[in-house]
Scaffold this motif. Structure first.
Motif, short mmCIF file in Angstrom:
data_model
loop_
_atom_site.label_atom_id
_atom_site.label_comp_id
_atom_site.label_asym_id
_atom_site.label_seq_id
_atom_site.Cartn_x
_atom_site.Cartn_y
_atom_site.Cartn_z
N LEU A 1 1.11 -1.28 -0.04
CA LEU A 1 -0.09 -0.12 0.00
C LEU A 1 0.89 1.26 0.00
CD1 LEU A 1 -2.83 1.40 0.24
CD2 LEU A 1 -2.57 1.13 2.71
N VAL A 2 0.41 2.12 -0.88
CA VAL A 2 1.36 3.54 -1.09
C VAL A 2 0.32 4.54 -0.64
CG1 VAL A 2 2.73 4.82 -2.18
CG2 VAL A 2 2.39 2.41 -2.96
N VAL A 3 0.68 5.37 0.26
CA VAL A 3 -0.19 6.54 0.79
C VAL A 3 0.44 7.77 0.26
CG1 VAL A 3 -1.33 7.98 2.58
CG2 VAL A 3 -1.17 5.38 2.76
N SER A 4 0.04 8.50 -0.59
CA SER A 4 0.79 9.74 -1.16
C SER A 4 -0.26 10.78 -1.08
CB SER A 4 0.59 9.38 -2.81
OG SER A 4 1.03 10.38 -3.54
N ALA A 5 0.16 11.95 -0.50
CA ALA A 5 -0.20 13.26 -0.16
C ALA A 5 -0.83 13.89 -1.57
CB ALA A 5 0.63 14.25 0.53
N TYR B 1 3.35 -8.69 -6.82
CA TYR B 1 2.45 -8.00 -5.79
C TYR B 1 1.40 -7.16 -6.33
CZ TYR B 1 6.11 -8.55 -2.18
OH TYR B 1 6.88 -9.22 -1.07
N ASP B 2 0.06 -7.17 -5.53
CA ASP B 2 -0.91 -6.19 -5.67
C ASP B 2 -0.43 -4.78 -5.11
OD1 ASP B 2 -2.75 -7.55 -7.23
OD2 ASP B 2 -3.63 -8.49 -5.67
N VAL B 3 0.04 -3.81 -6.13
CA VAL B 3 0.41 -2.42 -5.18
C VAL B 3 -1.00 -1.54 -5.54
CG1 VAL B 3 2.17 -0.79 -5.08
CG2 VAL B 3 2.72 -3.17 -5.76
N HIS B 4 -1.16 -1.00 -4.20
CA HIS B 4 -2.41 -0.25 -4.42
C HIS B 4 -1.77 1.23 -3.95
CE1 HIS B 4 -6.61 1.08 -4.70
NE2 HIS B 4 -6.59 1.44 -3.44
N VAL B 5 -2.38 2.14 -4.66
CA VAL B 5 -1.95 3.55 -4.25
C VAL B 5 -3.21 4.28 -3.76
CG1 VAL B 5 -0.93 5.85 -5.22
CG2 VAL B 5 -0.13 3.68 -5.94
N VAL B 6 -3.07 5.10 -2.63
CA VAL B 6 -4.08 5.84 -2.48
C VAL B 6 -3.59 7.47 -2.50
CG1 VAL B 6 -5.18 6.79 -0.50
CG2 VAL B 6 -5.27 4.51 -0.68
N CYS B 7 -4.11 8.16 -3.22
CA CYS B 7 -3.63 9.63 -3.38
C CYS B 7 -4.72 10.39 -2.73
CB CYS B 7 -3.82 10.13 -4.70
SG CYS B 7 -2.76 9.36 -5.83
N HIS C 1 1.76 -6.10 2.74
CA HIS C 1 2.88 -6.58 3.03
C HIS C 1 4.02 -5.61 3.76
CE1 HIS C 1 0.88 -10.40 1.91
NE2 HIS C 1 1.96 -11.17 2.45
N PHE C 2 3.82 -4.35 3.02
CA PHE C 2 4.70 -3.19 3.45
C PHE C 2 3.86 -2.03 2.85
CE2 PHE C 2 6.28 -4.18 -0.89
CZ PHE C 2 6.45 -3.06 -1.36
N VAL C 3 4.16 -0.90 3.43
CA VAL C 3 3.67 0.42 3.27
C VAL C 3 4.61 1.46 2.91
CG1 VAL C 3 2.03 2.11 4.52
CG2 VAL C 3 1.76 -0.39 4.95
N LEU C 4 4.41 2.32 1.85
CA LEU C 4 5.23 3.29 1.53
C LEU C 4 4.38 4.78 1.82
CD1 LEU C 4 6.72 2.15 -1.89
CD2 LEU C 4 7.34 1.60 0.41
#
Lengths: 245, 245, 245, 245, 245, 245
Positions: free
Chosen positions: C10-14, C35-41, C113-116
C-alpha cells in the motif's frame, strides 16, 4: 510594483508581548533601514501572560485584552512596526482553516523578505509552537499558485525562530546572532511598555547582553567591531548566498 | 597591514582531491572576487582514493603520490588557489601535536576570513572527521594569545563543512547553499584534472545540479535569479549579522 | 483466503504525483514480482503542485483535478498499480476521523505486506507529514481487534518513508537503498506522465542515479552486481529477520 | 575462489565475554547455516569485567586472563565460531596503528559478509566504543586498494552494533531484531561458560525474551510465526535490497 | 572508615578557572554542608585563557602559570575546596595513560559522592570535552576491581556537566538547576580572584541570575521559595531514587 | 488549606491499564508514603488493547468497557490510588478543548506535586503521545492566572514520562530509575488484575527486573543498597535542587 521597491518583514507572535522580548531588536533594526515590518499577534495572551493584571482584581477578559492591546501598540510604535491582532484566544491558542487562510492572506499582502516567529518546540508553552507551525503552513499556502489563483504568490522568505524563555529546554539553537547594539535603547523602551510583565524587563536585558557577548566572540575578540547587545535566531531553511565571509 | 587589505580563506582537505569535488565552487568564486584562497592537503589519498592508479600495476606509493600531487596542483591552479601538502599519509590519517601546531601556524599566516573543511561525522571515511577536528583545534590554538606569544592571533573565522559523499549517513545538513553558477565551468575543469577518479565526475556534477535546484527553491521560484549549480555547506558556528533578509 | 496467497503493498501519497517521483521504482519492482500494489492519493495536489496548469489561465480547480487524475492514472498503469483518490484537498491537507477510518478500511482490504508513505518531517510541505501520520495511525487502527470487530485485522507491515525533495532539511536518513535498475525505464515512463511538473523529471532522474551510486558503494565496489538506479527509504520500525548478510 | 563459496562473518569484541551476551545468537544462527564466523577478542576484560575472579584473592593478571580465555574458547566452541585474542589490555583499551593494521588484515583474511561489534556510544564503558571505532576503521582500510596493494580487498559488509548493557543511555536503537529462537539453547549454554559473571546470565536471558516479544510484535501478532527469543542490532549503513517485504 | 563518614565530591577542571565560573556555587554549597570537595585542574589555561596576562608583555609561561595557580588557590579557599594541579599544558590539552591512572587514583582517594566536569561537546574549546572524557574514563577505571587489585573501588557517583560558555552551541541541556542563592556572595568573591579574566565576571553573574529565574520557574511562581541565583548541570547518568516529588 | 498539608500526584493514562504496567510502582510507593495519588484514564482501551476480550465473541463495546473499568478499579485499589475515567474512546483517542479544560480542572483540584504520563513519541501507539501532550497542555493551562480567575493555580510539578512498550523505538531515555523494590509485590498484584492482557504480565515483570539491575548499577555495585525492581522515567523539565549527591 511598489511592492518590489520596499522591503518588508512579517512577525508572527503568539501573544501580544512576545514580539517585543524576542524580536524587538530585529524589528527596530530593519524598520530603521526602511523595511515595512508588520506584526501579527495571534492572541493577547490574556489568560496565560497577564498574571499581574489578574491579581489586581476586578478584572474581566475584555479589560485585560484592552490593556494588552494598548501595551503592544505602544511597543510596536516605538519599534517602527505596524501591528494587527487576530484575537484567537490563548491557553490554548487554536487555529482553524479560516485562520490559516487569514494569515496566508497577510503573507500575500506583506510579501515579506523574512519572517520571524516562535521556536517549534516549547514544553512550557504550547501556544508558541502552534504559532510557529501556523506561520510556516501559511507561508507554504501563500506560495501556492492554486491558492486564490491570480494573486501574486510570495517567494521563499527565510524563517527565523526567536529565542524562547528557556532555550535549551526547547531544543532551540541559535545559528544567527543579530547585532542589535544600535537599537538597544529603542528595544528597551518598547520593553518598558509591558507594564504587566515587569519581572521580565531585566531578564531580557540580560539575554541581550549575553547574546551580545556571544556575538562578539563569534566575530573574534580581535575584531574592532563593538557589539554590546544581541538577539539569537534559529533558521528553519538553508541560506542561499554567494559569499561565505 | 597588507594582511588586512586582502581577504583570504583556508581549505583543509584530508586527501588531495577532496577540495575539488566538495569546495571547488567556493574556492573559484572567492578567488575571482580577490580572496587569497589557500588549500592544505593533509595527505595525497594515496592508499584510499587512488584505486584506479593501483590497478594499473607497477605502482609504488611514491609514484601514486606524485600523480596525485600533480592533479591537485593543476586543479588548484584552475580554481585560483595556492596549495600545499602535509603528506601525513592516509588510511589512516593521523596527526600528532607537531602537525597541529603546523596547521595552527598556517592559520596564523593565512588569517582566513572563513574556513572550509570536512564534516565531523563520516562512517565511510575516518580520515574526513579527523581532518575536520584537526582544522577546528588548530583554529582554536591560533586564536590563543599564549600560543607563540607576540604573533598576531587570528579572529573567529566561520567554519563550513563541505558535503560528504553520502550526506544523510554523515548527519550532515546544509544550512548554506552557495550559488556557484558563475564558476561552474571552472569547477568542472578542475574536476577533470582528477584523472584517477573519473567515476566521480558525473556524480559531483549531479550534486551541483541538485544543490542548484534546491538553492533556487530556497530563494523562491518567483525570484528572477537564475541558479543552476550549487554547493552545500554546514556551519559550525552561529553567523553574526545585522541583516536578516 | 486468496488474500493470503498474493502479496500486496500500500502506498499513501499526499498529492497525486508523489508516488511516482518517490516510489515509482518500488511499485514497479514489486508489481513485476506479482504484488498487488495499491496507491491512495489523498489529494490531487491541485493547489500546491500544479503551478504550470494554473499559469495556463482559464483554469478551475475542477479542471486541474481532472488533469492531475488522468496523469496519475496513466502513471499508475505504467507502474502496474491500482489507484484511488480520496480528494481531500491540499494546501492544506486535513483529515478527520472519518478519513482515518476510510484509510484504515483500505489497510484492512489490502492487507499490505509493506507500506510506503512520506517522511514524518518536511518544513517545505506540511501535507507530507500529515499524510505520513495519517497512514501510520490508520495502520494502528487496522491492527486493533476492537475496530470493526470480526473483520480480519492486519499484521505489522513495515512502513518505509520515501525521499522528500530536500532530504537533509527533513531529517530524513535512508536506511534502505532499493535497487531499481531493472525497472528504471518503466519509472521514467511514469514520470513523463506528469506533464505539469516537467522541471522535476531531470531532478528525480538524478536522484535515482545518486542513490544508485550509493547503493553500489554499500554493496562494495568489488561486487559484480551492477546497480545504476536506486530509491532511498527510511524505515519506521525494526526489521525482523534471521539473516544478517 | 573458495572464499566466494563459503560465507563468513567477523565479530569484534572488546572483552572476551561480550560476543557471548550480545551476539551469541547471531553467531550460532549463522554458523548453523554454514558461515565461518570468526571472533576477535581485543582484550580479556581482565581488569574491568572479572570482579568475581579478583575477589577470590591470590589472583594475578596472568591467571585471570587464562581463566577468561578458557571461558571464551568454550563459549565460541558451543556457538560454532573460531576465536582469537589480541590481548591489548582493558580499562583502558587502547589501539595503535599496528593494531589497526592487524585487524585490517583479519578483515582481509576473513572477507566477512557482515560484521558485528559494539555500539559507538557507551558512557559506562569506554572500551566498547573504542572497539567499535577500531572495527570500523579497520574495515575501511581493508577496503582500500592502496593498503597492501595486490591483496584482495574486502567488499562493503554491513556492520551491526550489538546491544549494550543499558541501551537507552548509549543512544542505541535497534533497527534489526534477529530471531534467535532456534539457537537459544545453544546461546544459553555458551552464556553458562562465563562462570565469572553469573549475575549476568539471567539479565541476558531476559534481554533475549524481551527482544523476542518485540520481534513478534514487529511481524504482527496475527502472524503464525513463533518467536520466543531475539537479539537487537543497530545498522551503521543502509541496507541494499530489491525486496521491501 | 572515616571515608564513609564524610561525604565528598570531585571537580575536574580543564583550566584553572573553569571550576569557579561553572561550579563555584555547587562547591561552596556542598562544602558548607560538610562535604570534602576536591578540585583537579588539569592545566593552568596558560596559553588559551590568560590573554590579559600575555598582553602585559614581559611574560613567560612560568610566570603566567604562577599567576593562574595563585588565583585558583585563592578561589578554592573562598569556596572551601582543596585543589591540585596536574599541569598538563593547554591548547591543546592532552592526556596519556599515565595521566588517566593518576586521575583514577584521585577518584580512589576521594571516593566522590558526585563528580563535576565539562560538557562532552564544545566547538569553541577542545580542551573541555577532553577533560570530560578523561574524567569519565578515570571514573570507570576506578570502579574496576582489577585496577590496582586490593584497593577500595569507587561506587557509581553521578557525573554532572557544568555550563559551557555558549550552551546551545555545545548541545548542552541542563536537567538540573542548582539553587545557589545561599552561597552566591561566596561564589562572586571567588570569581573576583580571577583578575586576568575580569570581562567574564559580569557574564557569569548574569548566567547565575538567568539560571536563578529559570529555577524559580521550574518550582512554580506560586511557590514561596526564593531563588535568585542558580547553576545549570547536565547529568550523564540516570538518577536512582525512591522519591519523584 | 488541607491541600497544602497533604502531598499529591496525578497520573494521566491513555488507556485503562497503562498506569499499572508503567507506573504501578511509583503509585504504590508514593501512596504508601501518604500521597493522594489520582489516576485519570482517558479511555478504556476498548478497541486497541482488549484483543483477548473481543476474541471471546459475543462482545459489545459496552461490555468490554465495563470489564476494563472493573480491572482498572481493582488495580488502583491495590496500588492505593483514586481513579476516574474520561471515556473518550481509543484508536483513535481524540481530545477537544472541553476535554482539555476538564483535565486542567483535575490538575487544579489535585494540585499535584508530580505528574506521570506517557512518552511524547510512540510509533506503535498514537494515543500515547496524544495523552502526554494533553496532560502537558492541561498543566500549562492550570498554571495560568487567567484561566478561571480566582481559583488557586497550580505550581510547576515535574512531569515524568513512563516507559513505553518498545523504549528505544520511542526515543525514550530514562533519566530517573525509581527503586520500587519495596512495593513490587503490590505492583504485581495490580498487574494480575489485568486479566485481558495476561501475555504482558511476564513482560513487565522482566522490565521491572531489568530496571532494577540498572538502578543497582547506577548507585554502584559496591553500595550496600539492595534493589531488585525498578521503573524508568524520563523527565520533561529540569529538576531544581540544592543537593547533587
Amino acid at each position: 510594483m511598489e511592492k518590489m521597491l520596499k522591503k518588508s518583514a512579517l512577525v508572527v507572535s503568539a501573544h501580544s508581548a512576545d514580539f517585543v522580548w524576542r524580536a524587538g531588536g530585529a524589528i527596530a533594526l530593519h524598520a530603521a533601514r526602511g523595511y515595512d515590518v508588520h506584526v501579527v499577534c495571534l492572541s493577547y495572551g490574556e489568560r496565560g501572560e497577564s498574571a499581574r493584571l489578574w491579581r489586581k482584581g476586578n478584572m474581566t477578559e475584555t479589560i485585560v485584552k484592552q490593556h494588552r492591546q494598548e501595551e503592544a501598540e505602544a511597543a510596536a510604535k516605538i519599534l517602527g512596526a505596524s501591528i494587527e491582532f487576530f484575537d484567537l484566544g490563548d491557553y490554548p491558542l487554536r487555529a482553524d482553516k479560516e485562520t490559516l487562510f487569514r494569515l496566508a492572506d497577510v503573507f500575500r499582502k506583506v510579501q515579506p523578505h523574512f519572517v520571524l516567529t516562535h521556536s517549534v518546540n516549547d514544553p512550557y508553552n504550547y501556544d508558541h509552537p502552534l504559532a510557529a507551525n501556523l506561520a510556516q503552513e501559511a507561508r507554504i499556502i501563500a506560495q501556492a499558485e492554486g491558492y486564490r489563483p491570480g494573486e501574486t504568490i510570495i517567494g521563499a522568505p527565510p524563517v527565523y525562530c526567536f529565542e524562547p524563555h528557556q532555550p535549551e529546554q526547547c531544543h532551540w539553537k541559535p545559528d544567527v546572532l543579530l547585532d542589535i547594539t544600535s537599537v538597544w535603547e529603542q528595544k528597551y523602551a518598547a520593553i518598558q511598555c509591558m507594564a504587566g510583565q515587569e519581572h521580565l524587563w531585566e531578564y531580557y536585558t540580560r539575554v541581550a547582553l549575553q547574546r551580545g557577548v556571544q556575538a562578539k566572540r563569534n566575530v573574534g575578540i580581535a575584531s574592532p567591531k563593538v557589539i554590546s547587545h544581541g538577539e539569537g535566531y534559529q533558521s528553519l531553511f538553508p541560506r542561499v548566498t554567494e559569499d561565505l565571509s
